[in-house]
Design a protein around this motif. Structure first.
Motif, PDB file in Angstrom:
ATOM      1  N   LEU A   3      55.607  17.902  -4.155  1.00 59.52           N
ATOM      2  CA  LEU A   3      56.946  18.497  -4.218  1.00 59.52           C
ATOM      3  C   LEU A   3      56.922  19.796  -5.011  1.00 59.52           C
ATOM      4  O   LEU A   3      57.546  20.796  -4.617  1.00 59.52           O
ATOM      5  N   ALA A   4      56.203  19.813  -6.135  1.00 56.94           N
ATOM      6  CA  ALA A   4      56.094  21.037  -6.940  1.00 56.94           C
ATOM      7  C   ALA A   4      55.397  22.142  -6.152  1.00 56.94           C
ATOM      8  O   ALA A   4      55.843  23.293  -6.170  1.00 56.94           O
ATOM      9  N   ASP A   5      54.327  21.795  -5.434  1.00 51.81           N
ATOM     10  CA  ASP A   5      53.609  22.771  -4.632  1.00 51.81           C
ATOM     11  C   ASP A   5      54.491  23.351  -3.532  1.00 51.81           C
ATOM     12  O   ASP A   5      54.400  24.534  -3.194  1.00 51.81           O
ATOM     13  N   ALA A   6      55.364  22.512  -2.982  1.00 51.92           N
ATOM     14  CA  ALA A   6      56.273  22.955  -1.914  1.00 51.92           C
ATOM     15  C   ALA A   6      57.527  23.632  -2.462  1.00 51.92           C
ATOM     16  O   ALA A   6      58.346  24.129  -1.690  1.00 51.92           O
ATOM     17  N   GLU A   7      57.663  23.617  -3.778  1.00 54.32           N
ATOM     18  CA  GLU A   7      58.862  24.151  -4.441  1.00 54.32           C
ATOM     19  C   GLU A   7      60.116  23.447  -3.949  1.00 54.32           C
ATOM     20  O   GLU A   7      61.150  24.075  -3.689  1.00 54.32           O
ATOM     21  N   LEU A   8      60.006  22.121  -3.807  1.00 53.60           N
ATOM     22  CA  LEU A   8      61.142  21.292  -3.413  1.00 53.60           C
ATOM     23  C   LEU A   8      61.560  20.403  -4.583  1.00 53.60           C
ATOM     24  O   LEU A   8      60.724  19.975  -5.373  1.00 53.60           O
ATOM     25  N   GLU A   9      62.844  20.120  -4.654  1.00 55.00           N
ATOM     26  CA  GLU A   9      63.365  19.163  -5.625  1.00 55.00           C
ATOM     27  C   GLU A   9      63.368  17.782  -4.984  1.00 55.00           C
ATOM     28  O   GLU A   9      63.460  17.655  -3.758  1.00 55.00           O
ATOM     29  N   VAL A  10      63.313  16.752  -5.806  1.00 60.63           N
ATOM     30  CA  VAL A  10      63.383  15.375  -5.297  1.00 60.63           C
ATOM     31  C   VAL A  10      64.649  15.191  -4.465  1.00 60.63           C
ATOM     32  O   VAL A  10      64.639  14.493  -3.449  1.00 60.63           O
ATOM     33  N   SER A  11      65.729  15.845  -4.855  1.00 58.72           N
ATOM     34  CA  SER A  11      67.003  15.709  -4.135  1.00 58.72           C
ATOM     35  C   SER A  11      66.925  16.241  -2.704  1.00 58.72           C
ATOM     36  O   SER A  11      67.762  15.889  -1.871  1.00 58.72           O
TER      37      SER A  11
END
Length: 120
Positions: A35-43
């Motif tokens: 998720l961090a690598d994709a720059e996405l939040e868990v939400s």
């Protein structure tokens, strides 16, 4: 790029002969790194797919990550081609608007549980 689907992030946990960690702990670490690598939040995550031999379920991983609305939870029973199968299935789910962001994962303790190709 609104009509395109892309693999956005990759994450992994540490590799060792004896991590001392459970498979869910390894999965959570790898998922957070992806998720961090994709720059996405868990939400933003609303789909999770796993290799069907793993013990960690998509719903358990979602709960541990804090996903509030899991719209898609799938298994891939396809053996050696499971990575391709998971990515293609995730892409199809996104294209059919069943999910917006799908995490595909694999998590197992190969030394302490079983080793593929070395099962009794």
């Amino acid at each position: 790029m609104q009509d395109e689907i892309a693999v956005m992030g990759v994450g992994e946990s540490g590799y060792s002969w004896n991590s001392g960690l459970t498979e869910i702990q390894l999965a959570v670490t790898a998922a957070r790194n992806a998720l961090a690598d994709a720059e996405l939040e868990v939400s933003e995550l609303d789909g999770i797919m796993r290799f069907s031999l793993d013990t960690v379920t998509p719903t358990e991983l979602a709960r541990r990550l804090g996903v509030r609305e899991l719209r898609l939870a799938l298994d891939s029973p396809t053996g050696p081609v499971s990575v391709v199968s998971m990515i293609m299935t995730a892409a199809a789910a996104i294209r059919m608007e069943q999910a917006r962001a799908v995490l595909c994962f694999r998590s197992f303790n190969g030394r302490s549980r079983f080793r593929i190709g070395h099962m009794p």
